[in-house]
Design a protein around this motif. Structure first.
Motif, PDB file in Angstrom:
ATOM      1  N   ALA A 151       0.855  -1.180   0.000  1.00  0.00           N
ATOM      2  CA  ALA A 151       0.000   0.000   0.000  1.00  0.00           C
ATOM      3  C   ALA A 151       0.892   1.232   0.000  1.00  0.00           C
ATOM      4  CB  ALA A 151      -0.906   0.000   1.215  1.00  0.00           C
ATOM      5  N   SER A 152       0.670   2.109  -0.950  1.00  0.00           N
ATOM      6  CA  SER A 152       1.483   3.317  -1.050  1.00  0.00           C
ATOM      7  C   SER A 152       0.576   4.502  -1.343  1.00  0.00           C
ATOM      8  CB  SER A 152       2.536   3.153  -2.149  1.00  0.00           C
ATOM      9  OG  SER A 152       1.925   2.913  -3.401  1.00  0.00           O
ATOM     10  N   GLY A 153       1.167   5.679  -1.356  1.00  0.00           N
ATOM     11  CA  GLY A 153       0.377   6.881  -1.603  1.00  0.00           C
ATOM     12  C   GLY A 153       0.403   7.790  -0.397  1.00  0.00           C
ATOM     13  N   ARG A 154      -0.709   8.486  -0.164  1.00  0.00           N
ATOM     14  CA  ARG A 154      -0.768   9.456   0.908  1.00  0.00           C
ATOM     15  C   ARG A 154      -1.198   8.785   2.216  1.00  0.00           C
ATOM     16  NH1 ARG A 154      -3.848  15.316   0.622  1.00  0.00           N
ATOM     17  NH2 ARG A 154      -3.118  16.108   2.619  1.00  0.00           N
ATOM     18  N   SER A 155      -0.294   8.737   3.164  1.00  0.00           N
ATOM     19  CA  SER A 155      -0.559   8.193   4.514  1.00  0.00           C
ATOM     20  C   SER A 155      -1.216   6.819   4.489  1.00  0.00           C
ATOM     21  CB  SER A 155      -1.439   9.169   5.301  1.00  0.00           C
ATOM     22  OG  SER A 155      -0.876  10.449   5.341  1.00  0.00           O
ATOM     23  N   PRO A 156      -0.583   5.835   3.848  1.00  0.00           N
ATOM     24  CA  PRO A 156      -1.224   4.525   3.742  1.00  0.00           C
ATOM     25  C   PRO A 156      -1.478   3.859   5.093  1.00  0.00           C
ATOM     26  CG  PRO A 156       1.067   4.385   3.087  1.00  0.00           C
ATOM     27  CD  PRO A 156       0.742   5.848   3.221  1.00  0.00           C
ATOM     28  N   TRP A 157      -0.731   4.251   6.121  1.00  0.00           N
ATOM     29  CA  TRP A 157      -0.930   3.638   7.435  1.00  0.00           C
ATOM     30  C   TRP A 157      -2.244   4.062   8.083  1.00  0.00           C
ATOM     31  CZ3 TRP A 157       2.668   7.295   6.120  1.00  0.00           C
ATOM     32  CH2 TRP A 157       2.488   8.568   6.670  1.00  0.00           C
ATOM     33  N   THR A 158      -2.930   5.030   7.499  1.00  0.00           N
ATOM     34  CA  THR A 158      -4.211   5.467   8.043  1.00  0.00           C
ATOM     35  C   THR A 158      -5.386   4.661   7.497  1.00  0.00           C
ATOM     36  OG1 THR A 158      -4.549   7.147   6.328  1.00  0.00           O
ATOM     37  CG2 THR A 158      -3.343   7.817   8.309  1.00  0.00           C
ATOM     38  N   TYR A 159      -5.096   3.651   6.692  1.00  0.00           N
ATOM     39  CA  TYR A 159      -6.138   2.842   6.085  1.00  0.00           C
ATOM     40  C   TYR A 159      -6.243   1.479   6.747  1.00  0.00           C
ATOM     41  CZ  TYR A 159      -6.438   6.136   2.222  1.00  0.00           C
ATOM     42  OH  TYR A 159      -6.623   7.255   1.469  1.00  0.00           O
ATOM     43  N   ALA A 160      -7.468   1.047   6.994  1.00  0.00           N
ATOM     44  CA  ALA A 160      -7.699  -0.358   7.285  1.00  0.00           C
ATOM     45  C   ALA A 160      -7.504  -1.103   5.968  1.00  0.00           C
ATOM     46  CB  ALA A 160      -9.109  -0.585   7.800  1.00  0.00           C
ATOM     47  N   LEU A 161      -6.908  -2.270   6.035  1.00  0.00           N
ATOM     48  CA  LEU A 161      -6.608  -3.046   4.836  1.00  0.00           C
ATOM     49  C   LEU A 161      -7.200  -4.442   4.936  1.00  0.00           C
ATOM     50  CD1 LEU A 161      -2.843  -2.067   4.419  1.00  0.00           C
ATOM     51  CD2 LEU A 161      -4.804  -1.092   3.200  1.00  0.00           C
ATOM     52  N   GLY A 162      -7.370  -5.064   3.793  1.00  0.00           N
ATOM     53  CA  GLY A 162      -7.936  -6.400   3.832  1.00  0.00           C
ATOM     54  C   GLY A 162      -7.819  -7.120   2.511  1.00  0.00           C
ATOM     55  N   TRP A 163      -8.493  -8.266   2.454  1.00  0.00           N
ATOM     56  CA  TRP A 163      -8.502  -9.102   1.246  1.00  0.00           C
ATOM     57  C   TRP A 163      -9.930  -9.538   0.932  1.00  0.00           C
ATOM     58  CZ3 TRP A 163      -4.020  -9.920  -1.453  1.00  0.00           C
ATOM     59  CH2 TRP A 163      -2.817  -9.630  -0.803  1.00  0.00           C
ATOM     60  N   PHE A 164     -10.262  -9.466  -0.338  1.00  0.00           N
ATOM     61  CA  PHE A 164     -11.482 -10.041  -0.877  1.00  0.00           C
ATOM     62  C   PHE A 164     -11.075 -11.054  -1.942  1.00  0.00           C
ATOM     63  CE2 PHE A 164     -15.442  -7.668   0.241  1.00  0.00           C
ATOM     64  CZ  PHE A 164     -14.898  -6.812   1.168  1.00  0.00           C
ATOM     65  N   ARG A 165     -11.996 -11.895  -2.333  1.00  0.00           N
ATOM     66  CA  ARG A 165     -11.756 -12.786  -3.455  1.00  0.00           C
ATOM     67  C   ARG A 165     -13.012 -12.913  -4.300  1.00  0.00           C
ATOM     68  NH1 ARG A 165     -11.004 -18.491  -0.061  1.00  0.00           N
ATOM     69  NH2 ARG A 165     -13.203 -18.775   0.518  1.00  0.00           N
ATOM     70  N   GLN A 166     -12.817 -13.297  -5.536  1.00  0.00           N
ATOM     71  CA  GLN A 166     -13.953 -13.417  -6.438  1.00  0.00           C
ATOM     72  C   GLN A 166     -13.712 -14.507  -7.459  1.00  0.00           C
ATOM     73  OE1 GLN A 166     -15.144  -9.829  -8.553  1.00  0.00           O
ATOM     74  NE2 GLN A 166     -17.267 -10.543  -8.563  1.00  0.00           N
ATOM     75  N   VAL A 167     -14.740 -15.318  -7.657  1.00  0.00           N
ATOM     76  CA  VAL A 167     -14.767 -16.344  -8.690  1.00  0.00           C
ATOM     77  C   VAL A 167     -15.655 -15.831  -9.813  1.00  0.00           C
ATOM     78  CG1 VAL A 167     -15.446 -18.708  -9.217  1.00  0.00           C
ATOM     79  CG2 VAL A 167     -14.432 -18.177  -6.997  1.00  0.00           C
ATOM     80  N   PRO A 168     -15.286 -16.040 -11.066  1.00  0.00           N
ATOM     81  CA  PRO A 168     -16.128 -15.568 -12.183  1.00  0.00           C
ATOM     82  C   PRO A 168     -17.566 -16.031 -12.033  1.00  0.00           C
ATOM     83  CG  PRO A 168     -14.037 -16.317 -13.014  1.00  0.00           C
ATOM     84  CD  PRO A 168     -14.052 -16.657 -11.547  1.00  0.00           C
ATOM     85  N   GLY A 169     -18.493 -15.087 -12.191  1.00  0.00           N
ATOM     86  CA  GLY A 169     -19.898 -15.416 -12.114  1.00  0.00           C
ATOM     87  C   GLY A 169     -20.469 -15.405 -10.710  1.00  0.00           C
ATOM     88  N   LYS A 170     -19.632 -15.142  -9.720  1.00  0.00           N
ATOM     89  CA  LYS A 170     -20.092 -15.107  -8.333  1.00  0.00           C
ATOM     90  C   LYS A 170     -19.825 -13.746  -7.709  1.00  0.00           C
ATOM     91  CE  LYS A 170     -19.765 -20.030  -7.250  1.00  0.00           C
ATOM     92  NZ  LYS A 170     -19.280 -21.029  -6.262  1.00  0.00           N
TER      93      LYS A 170
END
Length: 125
Positions: free
Chosen positions: A24-43
């Motif tokens: 994560a880069s840019g302006r003050s990235p440490w101020t962001y909550a971060l996470g992961w999503f996933r996606q399967v085609p069609g879902k």
């Protein structure tokens, strides 16, 4: 604004482990909550895990609890986010996206503003 870039996706066999990374880069990235999503085609896209700005709390979907671990390391200008995935199953096959937002309520219905480009994980024998 935060820029997110994932890496680490590849093809593995059931039971294997894999570690995804996101910068994560840019302006003050440490101020962001971060996470992961996933996606399967069609879902619908699926929440996987999230971590608070200070890394004091982690959240997981029921489908990955006990197998996946999210972590982050805050630096001056970047944040290194990781997702350690153990005992992978064929149903874990998906495109995994690194996400971020300044607001996160701890729910699995999170709708983050910022997304990476995605990295493919395939679990197959």
């Amino acid at each position: 604004q935060v820029h997110l870039s994932e890496s680490g996706g590849r093809s593995v066999q059931p039971g294997d482990s894999l570690r995804l990374s996101c910068t994560a880069s840019g302006r003050s990235p440490w101020t962001y909550a971060l996470g992961w999503f996933r996606q399967v085609p069609g879902k619908e896209r699926e929440f996987v895990a999230a971590i608070t700005r200070s890394a004091d709390r982690e959240f997981y979907s029921s489908s990955v609890t006990g197998r996946f671990t999210i972590s982050r390391l805050n630096d001056v200008n970047t944040v290194a986010l990781a997702l350690q995935m153990n005992n992978l199953k064929p149903e874990d096959t998906a495109v995994y996206y690194c996400v971020g937002d300044r607001v996160y309520d701890g729910s699995t219905t999170w709708d983050p503003d910022y997304w990476g480009q995605g990295t493919q994980v395939t679990v197959s024998s």
